[in-house]
Design a protein around this motif. Structure first.
Motif, PDB file in Angstrom:
ATOM      1  N   GLY A 107       0.815  -1.214   0.000  1.00  0.00           N
ATOM      2  CA  GLY A 107       0.000   0.000   0.000  1.00  0.00           C
ATOM      3  C   GLY A 107       0.845   1.259   0.000  1.00  0.00           C
ATOM      4  N   THR A 108       1.940   1.252   0.774  1.00  0.00           N
ATOM      5  CA  THR A 108       2.826   2.424   0.831  1.00  0.00           C
ATOM      6  C   THR A 108       3.485   2.678  -0.514  1.00  0.00           C
ATOM      7  OG1 THR A 108       3.272   1.995   3.180  1.00  0.00           O
ATOM      8  CG2 THR A 108       4.808   3.426   2.002  1.00  0.00           C
ATOM      9  N   VAL A 109       3.983   1.621  -1.136  1.00  0.00           N
ATOM     10  CA  VAL A 109       4.645   1.764  -2.442  1.00  0.00           C
ATOM     11  C   VAL A 109       3.656   2.263  -3.496  1.00  0.00           C
ATOM     12  CG1 VAL A 109       5.783   0.508  -4.316  1.00  0.00           C
ATOM     13  CG2 VAL A 109       6.404   0.040  -1.939  1.00  0.00           C
ATOM     14  N   VAL A 110       2.464   1.669  -3.512  1.00  0.00           N
ATOM     15  CA  VAL A 110       1.460   2.069  -4.506  1.00  0.00           C
ATOM     16  C   VAL A 110       1.026   3.509  -4.272  1.00  0.00           C
ATOM     17  CG1 VAL A 110      -0.882   1.639  -5.332  1.00  0.00           C
ATOM     18  CG2 VAL A 110       0.659  -0.277  -4.933  1.00  0.00           C
ATOM     19  N   GLN A 111       0.881   3.900  -3.010  1.00  0.00           N
ATOM     20  CA  GLN A 111       0.522   5.288  -2.709  1.00  0.00           C
ATOM     21  C   GLN A 111       1.568   6.254  -3.255  1.00  0.00           C
ATOM     22  OE1 GLN A 111       0.058   5.492   1.511  1.00  0.00           O
ATOM     23  NE2 GLN A 111      -1.997   4.621   1.523  1.00  0.00           N
ATOM     24  N   TRP A 112       2.844   5.930  -3.048  1.00  0.00           N
ATOM     25  CA  TRP A 112       3.928   6.815  -3.489  1.00  0.00           C
ATOM     26  C   TRP A 112       3.914   6.964  -5.007  1.00  0.00           C
ATOM     27  CZ3 TRP A 112       8.320   6.842  -6.488  1.00  0.00           C
ATOM     28  CH2 TRP A 112       9.231   7.884  -6.251  1.00  0.00           C
ATOM     29  N   PHE A 113       3.852   5.833  -5.722  1.00  0.00           N
ATOM     30  CA  PHE A 113       3.841   5.890  -7.179  1.00  0.00           C
ATOM     31  C   PHE A 113       2.555   6.509  -7.710  1.00  0.00           C
ATOM     32  CE2 PHE A 113       7.201   2.620  -6.965  1.00  0.00           C
ATOM     33  CZ  PHE A 113       8.073   3.138  -7.912  1.00  0.00           C
ATOM     34  N   ARG A 114       1.449   6.192  -7.051  1.00  0.00           N
ATOM     35  CA  ARG A 114       0.154   6.654  -7.542  1.00  0.00           C
ATOM     36  C   ARG A 114       0.020   8.175  -7.439  1.00  0.00           C
ATOM     37  NH1 ARG A 114      -5.659   4.823  -5.110  1.00  0.00           N
ATOM     38  NH2 ARG A 114      -6.904   5.058  -6.992  1.00  0.00           N
ATOM     39  N   ALA A 115       0.558   8.725  -6.353  1.00  0.00           N
ATOM     40  CA  ALA A 115       0.470  10.178  -6.171  1.00  0.00           C
ATOM     41  C   ALA A 115       1.219  10.921  -7.265  1.00  0.00           C
ATOM     42  CB  ALA A 115       1.034  10.557  -4.807  1.00  0.00           C
ATOM     43  N   ARG A 116       2.219  10.287  -7.849  1.00  0.00           N
ATOM     44  CA  ARG A 116       3.006  10.932  -8.895  1.00  0.00           C
ATOM     45  C   ARG A 116       2.549  10.517 -10.292  1.00  0.00           C
ATOM     46  NH1 ARG A 116       5.114  10.440  -4.326  1.00  0.00           N
ATOM     47  NH2 ARG A 116       6.696  11.840  -3.504  1.00  0.00           N
ATOM     48  N   MET A 117       2.336   9.237 -10.476  1.00  0.00           N
ATOM     49  CA  MET A 117       1.982   8.744 -11.799  1.00  0.00           C
ATOM     50  C   MET A 117       0.581   9.176 -12.208  1.00  0.00           C
ATOM     51  SD  MET A 117       1.936   4.796 -13.111  1.00  0.00           S
ATOM     52  CE  MET A 117       3.641   4.583 -12.615  1.00  0.00           C
ATOM     53  N   ALA A 118      -0.367   9.110 -11.257  1.00  0.00           N
ATOM     54  CA  ALA A 118      -1.753   9.410 -11.602  1.00  0.00           C
ATOM     55  C   ALA A 118      -1.926  10.862 -12.026  1.00  0.00           C
ATOM     56  CB  ALA A 118      -2.668   9.101 -10.418  1.00  0.00           C
ATOM     57  N   GLN A 119      -1.080  11.762 -11.514  1.00  0.00           N
ATOM     58  CA  GLN A 119      -1.208  13.152 -11.894  1.00  0.00           C
ATOM     59  C   GLN A 119      -0.774  13.357 -13.344  1.00  0.00           C
ATOM     60  OE1 GLN A 119      -2.658  15.250  -9.948  1.00  0.00           O
ATOM     61  NE2 GLN A 119      -2.785  13.837  -8.232  1.00  0.00           N
ATOM     62  N   ALA A 120       0.140  12.513 -13.824  1.00  0.00           N
ATOM     63  CA  ALA A 120       0.642  12.676 -15.180  1.00  0.00           C
ATOM     64  C   ALA A 120      -0.170  11.879 -16.196  1.00  0.00           C
ATOM     65  CB  ALA A 120       2.113  12.240 -15.242  1.00  0.00           C
ATOM     66  N   ASP A 121      -0.613  10.690 -15.823  1.00  0.00           N
ATOM     67  CA  ASP A 121      -1.318   9.821 -16.767  1.00  0.00           C
ATOM     68  C   ASP A 121      -2.351   9.005 -15.999  1.00  0.00           C
ATOM     69  OD1 ASP A 121      -2.083   7.705 -18.497  1.00  0.00           O
ATOM     70  OD2 ASP A 121      -0.291   8.055 -19.685  1.00  0.00           O
ATOM     71  N   ALA A 122      -3.621   9.267 -16.271  1.00  0.00           N
ATOM     72  CA  ALA A 122      -4.695   8.577 -15.560  1.00  0.00           C
ATOM     73  C   ALA A 122      -4.700   7.085 -15.864  1.00  0.00           C
ATOM     74  CB  ALA A 122      -6.045   9.195 -15.927  1.00  0.00           C
ATOM     75  N   LEU A 123      -4.405   6.712 -17.101  1.00  0.00           N
ATOM     76  CA  LEU A 123      -4.451   5.298 -17.465  1.00  0.00           C
ATOM     77  C   LEU A 123      -3.370   4.507 -16.744  1.00  0.00           C
ATOM     78  CD1 LEU A 123      -5.197   5.475 -21.308  1.00  0.00           C
ATOM     79  CD2 LEU A 123      -6.746   4.815 -19.458  1.00  0.00           C
ATOM     80  N   ARG A 124      -2.164   5.067 -16.655  1.00  0.00           N
ATOM     81  CA  ARG A 124      -1.100   4.372 -15.936  1.00  0.00           C
ATOM     82  C   ARG A 124      -1.454   4.252 -14.455  1.00  0.00           C
ATOM     83  NH1 ARG A 124       2.730   7.260 -19.348  1.00  0.00           N
ATOM     84  NH2 ARG A 124       3.133   8.767 -17.690  1.00  0.00           N
ATOM     85  N   GLY A 125      -2.138   5.267 -13.929  1.00  0.00           N
ATOM     86  CA  GLY A 125      -2.598   5.177 -12.548  1.00  0.00           C
ATOM     87  C   GLY A 125      -3.571   4.029 -12.333  1.00  0.00           C
ATOM     88  N   GLN A 126      -4.440   3.778 -13.323  1.00  0.00           N
ATOM     89  CA  GLN A 126      -5.391   2.665 -13.212  1.00  0.00           C
ATOM     90  C   GLN A 126      -4.672   1.315 -13.262  1.00  0.00           C
ATOM     91  OE1 GLN A 126      -8.277   3.367 -12.293  1.00  0.00           O
ATOM     92  NE2 GLN A 126      -8.079   5.539 -12.718  1.00  0.00           N
ATOM     93  N   VAL A 127      -3.679   1.207 -14.140  1.00  0.00           N
ATOM     94  CA  VAL A 127      -2.906  -0.038 -14.222  1.00  0.00           C
ATOM     95  C   VAL A 127      -2.195  -0.308 -12.900  1.00  0.00           C
ATOM     96  CG1 VAL A 127      -0.993  -1.200 -15.380  1.00  0.00           C
ATOM     97  CG2 VAL A 127      -2.628   0.143 -16.714  1.00  0.00           C
ATOM     98  N   LEU A 128      -1.644   0.734 -12.297  1.00  0.00           N
ATOM     99  CA  LEU A 128      -0.960   0.591 -11.015  1.00  0.00           C
ATOM    100  C   LEU A 128      -1.930   0.109  -9.939  1.00  0.00           C
ATOM    101  CD1 LEU A 128       1.633   1.058  -9.370  1.00  0.00           C
ATOM    102  CD2 LEU A 128       0.824   3.374  -8.931  1.00  0.00           C
ATOM    103  N   LEU A 129      -3.137   0.685  -9.918  1.00  0.00           N
ATOM    104  CA  LEU A 129      -4.134   0.262  -8.937  1.00  0.00           C
ATOM    105  C   LEU A 129      -4.533  -1.188  -9.151  1.00  0.00           C
ATOM    106  CD1 LEU A 129      -6.047   0.981  -6.626  1.00  0.00           C
ATOM    107  CD2 LEU A 129      -7.686   1.792  -8.337  1.00  0.00           C
ATOM    108  N   LEU A 130      -4.615  -1.611 -10.410  1.00  0.00           N
ATOM    109  CA  LEU A 130      -4.987  -2.994 -10.708  1.00  0.00           C
ATOM    110  C   LEU A 130      -3.890  -3.965 -10.287  1.00  0.00           C
ATOM    111  CD1 LEU A 130      -6.986  -4.955 -12.037  1.00  0.00           C
ATOM    112  CD2 LEU A 130      -5.820  -4.542 -14.215  1.00  0.00           C
ATOM    113  N   LEU A 131      -2.627  -3.556 -10.430  1.00  0.00           N
ATOM    114  CA  LEU A 131      -1.516  -4.435 -10.060  1.00  0.00           C
ATOM    115  C   LEU A 131      -1.360  -4.585  -8.553  1.00  0.00           C
ATOM    116  CD1 LEU A 131       1.261  -3.354 -12.605  1.00  0.00           C
ATOM    117  CD2 LEU A 131       0.000  -5.514 -12.563  1.00  0.00           C
ATOM    118  N   ALA A 132      -1.844  -3.610  -7.794  1.00  0.00           N
ATOM    119  CA  ALA A 132      -1.629  -3.611  -6.350  1.00  0.00           C
ATOM    120  C   ALA A 132      -2.113  -4.883  -5.665  1.00  0.00           C
ATOM    121  CB  ALA A 132      -2.286  -2.372  -5.727  1.00  0.00           C
ATOM    122  N   PRO A 133      -3.378  -5.309  -5.841  1.00  0.00           N
ATOM    123  CA  PRO A 133      -3.820  -6.520  -5.138  1.00  0.00           C
ATOM    124  C   PRO A 133      -3.099  -7.777  -5.584  1.00  0.00           C
ATOM    125  CG  PRO A 133      -5.490  -5.784  -6.700  1.00  0.00           C
ATOM    126  CD  PRO A 133      -4.477  -4.692  -6.607  1.00  0.00           C
TER     127      PRO A 133
END
Length: 537
Positions: free
Chosen positions: A194-220
């Motif tokens: 959760g910590t790693v995904v939060q860190w990447f998500r806060a940065r990646m999601a601001q630049a690219d919404a689709l990459r943010g969704q892929v990251l969220l899907l990979l988390a579980p």
């Protein structure tokens, strides 16, 4: 081609089963399992057997992550004692009781404990059967129990399988270590993920919404796989990771990402959850065909006996724990916020549905012992588990009537909290408006229009808040009615606006690109009015 045919049939079954369940006003999951049995009768699919890895690695991480993202962490903390007891004591009591009954019916102790551990945990995804029937607190407790009791059950299951196969020795230190590794290791990995995904998500999601969704899907999937690699609980890892993301998402994720996530996860979990119950029916049909006719009476009898045992243990647990706390607290239950109504306890006791975890566990039972002999009663265990899933899910057929009989009070707390938050947000925005307008150098006319609009919204929210009674049943002008009227008029106005822009597109006054942009904004407003907003994002 057989795999593609099965995928198409699953999709058709999910659509048809859900529609039929809604039309008949019964739980769609029950209809979906029946359709799975019918699909299993198709000659080309009679040899199809569902691998446990499909359930464990494809279905569970996504479904558990979605349930975690939509579970109230505040309610879990508030009722942590109830959740913890149900996730440990109730699971162990259920597994032990089923093992005793199964052994009395001729199953050896090792396989009997395997069966008991497999059917002991309730299923988080199946709780949706009663999601519309019960207040928020009851649903949260059922979901939290289902999310956390898998860790206990799978530890007991692993010990039972290891002892039966011949690879485990049962000692108190060893069992204690397995529980610590399962819960502690799973929670630690979930926290790290959760910590790693939060860190990447806060940065990646601001630049690219689709990459943010892929990251969220990979988390579980990532948390689950890492936990299972070290023999920790992948279920606990997914739940902890999901709860963390549900808390951080509102602060770090943009609106565009939230809307995309909501749409994607709704479709994905709808298909996966529906397909899972269809596959349970297919697996049950496969088990029936692989057993001899002379074994069927005993297998069916054992299945109903085990299902009855689980229901009886659940009733005994709920009423026993309620009586214990009533005596221990000596009348302070009301102050603690816990209600021990006999009718309400009956509803909770009948809501112990079994599903994905139980199916995956029995399908994962090894075929042979360490000595090379066949695992005793394996096919019988699979069949009995299928019967238990069907019987416990069938309780959903009577639950609407039981809920009406229980006369559970309407839950007005959600509406009160929603309007309180909306009112506070609007008042804060109005207070900050002069400073913000000055910094942004907003034109006075625009500032006045925005202030006037927000004032009207604040007045409307204040009026609705004032109508919320302490007892929702005591008011003739119920807040739900006010909300419905407000939503109906707002939706009608949105429909009028949408018709205008479509007409302008049809007459050639605006381009399709303009239509799509405006329609996207109107769609977002409509989703907000209907309450279709991400809970955990």
């Amino acid at each position: 081609m057989l795999g593609l045919e099965l995928v198409v049939l699953l999709g058709i079954a999910v659509l048809a089963g859900s529609a039929l369940g809604d039309r008949l006003r019964i739980a769609p999951q029950v209809v979906l399992m029946a359709m799975g049995v019918l699909i299993g009768l198709i000659p080309a699919l009679r040899k199809v057997e569902l691998p446990s890895e499909v359930v464990l690695l494809l279905f569970l991480p996504v479904l558990l992550a979605w349930e975690s993202l939509n579970t109230s962490l505040r309610e879990i903390r508030r009722h942590l004692t109830d959740v913890a007891l149900a996730a440990t004591v109730l699971v162990i009591a259920s597994a032990a009781s089923v093992a005793c009954v199964a052994h009395a019916l001729g199953i050896a102790w090792g396989p009997a404990w395997v069966l008991g551990a497999a059917v002991a945990p309730t299923d988080a995804t199946a709780v949706n059967v009663v999601a519309r029937l019960l207040p928020r607190r009851d649903i949260t407790l059922l979901r939290a129990e289902s999310l956390l009791n898998d860790g206990t059950a799978l530890v007991v299951y692993g010990i039972a399988v290891g002892v039966t196969v011949g690879t485990e020795d049962v000692t108190a230190p060893h069992v204690g270590w397995l529980f610590v590794l399962g819960y502690g290791g799973g929670a630690l990995i979930g926290f790290v993920a959760g910590t790693v995904v939060q860190w990447f998500r806060a940065r990646m999601a601001q630049a690219d919404a689709l990459r943010g969704q892929v990251l969220l899907l990979l988390a579980p999937f990532s948390g689950y796989l890492v936990a299972e690699r070290i023999d920790a609980s992948g279920v606990v890892a997914v739940v902890v990771c999901g709860l963390m993301l549900s808390q951080s998402g509102p602060r770090t994720v943009r609106a565009e990402v939230r809307v995309q996530a909501q749409n994607f996860w709704l479709v994905a979990t709808y298909l996966l959850n529906g397909s899972l119950f269809v596959l349970i029916g297919v697996e049950l049909d496969f088990s029936i065909r692989t057993m001899g006719n002379d074994e069927m009476p005993r297998a069916i009898g054992t299945g109903f006996a085990v299902a009855g045992t689980l229901v009886a243990v659940r009733f005994a647990y709920y009423f026993g724990v309620a009586a214990f706390f009533r005596i221990a607290r000596r009348g302070s239950a009301r102050a603690s916020g816990t209600t021990y109504s006999g009718r309400r306890l009956t509803v909770s006791a009948l809501s112990g549905f079994r599903g994905a975890i139980s199916l995956a566990a029995v399908l994962g039972v090894p075929s042979h012992l360490d000595s090379g002999e066949a695992f005793p009663s394996r096919q019988l265990i699979v069949f009995v588990t299928g019967v238990v899933i069907v019987v416990t899910m069938a309780q959903a057929l009577i639950l609407p009537g039981v809920v009406r009989w229980a006369r559970i009070p309407r839950d007005g707390s959600v509406a009160r909290e929603e309007w309180l938050a909306e009112s506070a947000a609007l008042e804060s925005a109005l207070a900050a408006l002069p400073d913000l307008a000055g910094r942004l150098e907003t034109a006075p006319a625009i500032r006045e229009a925005i202030e006037r609009s927000h004032r009207l919204q604040a007045d409307a929210v204040a009026q609705r808040c004032a109508t919320i009674p302490d007892d929702p049943e005591e008011s003739a002008l119920h807040p739900r009615r006010l909300t419905d009227d407000h939503t109906a008029l707002s939706l009608a106005l949105l429909a009028e606006r949408r018709a205008v822009i479509v007409r302008l597109r049809d007459t050639g006054d605006i381009d399709d690109t303009v239509l799509r942009r405006l329609q996207g904004r109107l769609d977002t407003e409509e989703l907000h009015l209907l309450g279709h907003v991400p809970v955990g994002e």
